[in-house]
Design a protein around this motif. Structure first.
Motif, short mmCIF file in Angstrom:
data_model
loop_
_atom_site.label_atom_id
_atom_site.label_comp_id
_atom_site.label_asym_id
_atom_site.label_seq_id
_atom_site.Cartn_x
_atom_site.Cartn_y
_atom_site.Cartn_z
N ALA A 1 -0.49 -0.22 8.83
CA ALA A 1 -0.54 0.20 7.43
C ALA A 1 -0.88 1.68 7.40
N ILE A 2 -0.03 2.47 6.78
CA ILE A 2 -0.21 3.91 6.71
C ILE A 2 -0.52 4.28 5.27
N THR A 3 -1.61 5.01 5.07
CA THR A 3 -1.95 5.45 3.72
C THR A 3 -1.11 6.67 3.38
N THR A 4 -0.68 6.74 2.12
CA THR A 4 0.15 7.86 1.69
C THR A 4 -0.68 8.99 1.11
N GLY A 5 -1.96 8.75 0.83
CA GLY A 5 -2.82 9.78 0.25
C GLY A 5 -2.93 9.65 -1.25
N THR A 6 -2.02 8.93 -1.88
CA THR A 6 -2.11 8.75 -3.33
C THR A 6 -2.89 7.48 -3.65
N ARG A 7 -3.30 7.36 -4.87
CA ARG A 7 -4.08 6.19 -5.31
C ARG A 7 -3.39 5.53 -6.50
#
Length: 60
Positions: free
Chosen positions: A21-27
């Motif tokens: 799972a890779i976070t995109t930085g957005t919420r």
């Protein structure tokens, strides 16, 4: 007590961690992070590879 070793070798590209799972930085609006789930293209998400067959000479 010794541990049992798996009979199929782990993938050489992902080392057995086939999905990440890779976070995109957005919420999102509720504060959770937007993530992408990516599977290993080499093993198609299984984490194991089939042993390559021995080199076979064909033809002359």
């Amino acid at each position: 007590m010794p541990q049992h070793t798996p009979t199929t070798p782990a993938c050489r590209d992902c080392h057995g961690f086939s999905t990440v799972a890779i976070t995109t930085g957005t919420r999102h609006r509720d504060g959770t992070r937007a993530t992408l789930h990516v599977t290993c293209p080499a093993c198609n998400g299984t984490g194991h590879t089939i042993a390559a067959p021995a080199l076979i000479r064909a033809g002359r």
